[in-house]
Write an enzyme that holds these catalytic residues in place. Structure first.
Site, mmCIF file in Angstrom:
data_model
loop_
_atom_site.group_PDB
_atom_site.id
_atom_site.type_symbol
_atom_site.label_atom_id
_atom_site.label_comp_id
_atom_site.label_asym_id
_atom_site.label_seq_id
_atom_site.Cartn_x
_atom_site.Cartn_y
_atom_site.Cartn_z
ATOM 1 N N LYS A 160 101.980 130.697 -26.285
ATOM 2 C CA LYS A 160 100.904 130.842 -25.310
ATOM 3 C C LYS A 160 101.266 130.005 -24.092
ATOM 4 O O LYS A 160 101.439 128.792 -24.181
ATOM 5 C CB LYS A 160 99.581 130.378 -25.904
ATOM 6 N N LYS B 62 101.398 135.441 -25.445
ATOM 7 C CA LYS B 62 100.287 135.548 -24.509
ATOM 8 C C LYS B 62 100.604 134.808 -23.224
ATOM 9 O O LYS B 62 101.045 133.659 -23.311
ATOM 10 C CB LYS B 62 99.047 134.931 -25.178
HETATM 11 C C1 PBG Z 1 91.283 129.506 -24.997
HETATM 12 C C2 PBG Z 1 91.614 130.918 -24.799
HETATM 13 C C3 PBG Z 1 91.953 131.459 -23.554
HETATM 14 C C4 PBG Z 1 92.136 132.812 -23.756
HETATM 15 C C5 PBG Z 1 91.916 133.090 -25.105
HETATM 16 N N1 PBG Z 1 91.605 131.892 -25.746
HETATM 17 C C6 PBG Z 1 92.027 130.840 -22.206
HETATM 18 C C7 PBG Z 1 92.720 129.587 -21.992
HETATM 19 O O1 PBG Z 1 93.632 129.187 -22.731
HETATM 20 O O2 PBG Z 1 92.342 128.928 -21.035
HETATM 21 C C8 PBG Z 1 92.493 133.755 -22.645
HETATM 22 C C9 PBG Z 1 92.252 135.195 -22.854
HETATM 23 C C10 PBG Z 1 92.309 136.014 -21.626
HETATM 24 O O3 PBG Z 1 92.616 135.543 -20.508
HETATM 25 O O4 PBG Z 1 92.024 137.206 -21.759
HETATM 26 N N2 PBG Z 1 91.497 128.896 -26.167
#
Ligand code: PBG
Length: 330
Positions: A203, A256
């Site tokens: 991520k 991601k």
């Molecule tokens: C946070 C989380 C995020 C997303 C999913 N879980 C955002 C972040 O890390 O700030 C993002 C999902 C998206 O942008 O569609 N734990």
């Protein structure tokens, strides 16, 4: 003619029938997990400003919407809670308190739609007054630190609460070290060995989460997430994260965002024999929607093209806000 063309690739593009039989990548509604947002209260359906077509639903309305979603053949959702600021605190205590609207939503959804696969998000940010995925500690010199091992304990309680409410898969999205192993042990010890872990393995600290943070009001109150989310410049580091998550027992490895990281999807798919998931995130959805609304491109075609590219790169599972729109085309 002075020359002879022996191999003519265009032969295989001549007609819709020929193109269809040689098509390598075909999307199916079975490929998708549909992320959805649940909010407290009753009779609430509020559109996320930066995500046209995506809504926050109160539980009653979410249950109605799920009738539509499941009728379309969608088999899995990923549910995110939208908490009001006043219910957030430093330790995200609302994330594991018994009887919260999120946990209630999980169990009511599973009761009404037992066939539906329900995935949850495990991270502190929707419940944290600091807006971070981990526990924030102020050092004596005033600087901030995201505490790793203390965060794991909170994530463990959150996971058990979600498993108890009926989650099929938990999705740790926090990027703390050791979390998959810790959560696997915690779930097993609590009597939930069947609850799976879809780990947010690679991520990245991305600009493409902006609209999601709008949806949940979960933007960090200070600083950024670069001490836990990955540097977009790195791919070898994704292999380390994947090796750890795999060894710690993750059932699927997720990349991601998806579109700026298609090479990472391929890298993990080439190197690991568990399903690879890709999260086509909020900003990737918003870009296409905004351009389509301006008449700058054909939104449906752009959607199909990017979703196909994610699958072609090696994703077996695609988390996408486009899941419903895709299913409606069939
Ligand atoms: C946070 C989380 C995020 C997303 C999913 N879980 C955002 C972040 O890390 O700030 C993002 C999902 C998206 O942008 O569609 N734990």
């Amino acid at each position: 003619m002075a020359f002879h063309i022996n191999r003519r690739p265009r032969r295989l593009r001549q007609s819709p029938a020929i193109r269809a039989i040689v098509e390598e990548t075909t999307l199916s509604v079975n490929d998708f997990i549909y992320p959805m947002f649940v909010v407290g209260g009753q009779n609430v359906v509020s559109e996320v400003r930066s995500m046209p077509g995506i809504f926050r639903y109160s539980l009653d309305r979410l249950l109605d919407e799920l009738a539509v979603v499941t009728d379309l053949g969608i088999k899995a959702i990923d549910l995110f809670p939208n908490y009001p600021e006043r219910e957030k605190d430093k330790t995200a205590s609302e994330s594991y308190r018994e009887g919260t609207f999120y946990l209630e939503a999980l169990s009511k959804i599973k009761a009404r739609y037992p066939q539906l696969c329900v995935m949850t998000d495990v991270a502190m940010d929707p419940y944290s007054s600091d807006g971070h995925d981990g526990l924030v500690e102020t050092r004596p010199d005033g600087s901030m630190e995201i505490r790793n091992d203390e965060t794991l304990e909170i994530l463990g309680k959150m996971s058990v609460a979600q498993a108890q409410a009926g989650a099929d898969f938990i999705g740790p999205s926090d990027m703390m070290d050791g979390r998959v192993g810790y959560l696997r042990q915690t779930l097993d010890a609590a009597g939930y060995p069947q609850v799976g872990i879809v780990s947010y393995t690679a991520k990245y600290a991305s600009a493409f989460y902006g609209p999601f943070r709008d949806a949940l009001g979960s933007a960090p109150k200070f600083g950024d997430k670069k001490t836990y989310q990955m540097n977009p410049a790195n791919s070898r580091e994704a292999l380390i994260e994947a090796s750890l998550d795999y060894a710690e027992g993750a059932d699927m490895l997720m990349v991601k965002p998806a579109l700026a990281y298609l090479d990472i999807i391929k890298l993990l798919n080439d190197n690991f024999d568990v399903p690879i998931a890709a999260y086509n995130v909020s900003g990737e959805y918003a870009m296409i929607k905004a351009a389509a609304q301006n008449g700058w491109l054909d939104g449906t075609r752009a959607m199909l093209e990017v979703l196909t590219s994610i699958k072609r790169a090696g994703a077996t599972v695609i988390l996408s806000y486009f899941a419903k729109e895709f299913a409606m085309l069939r």
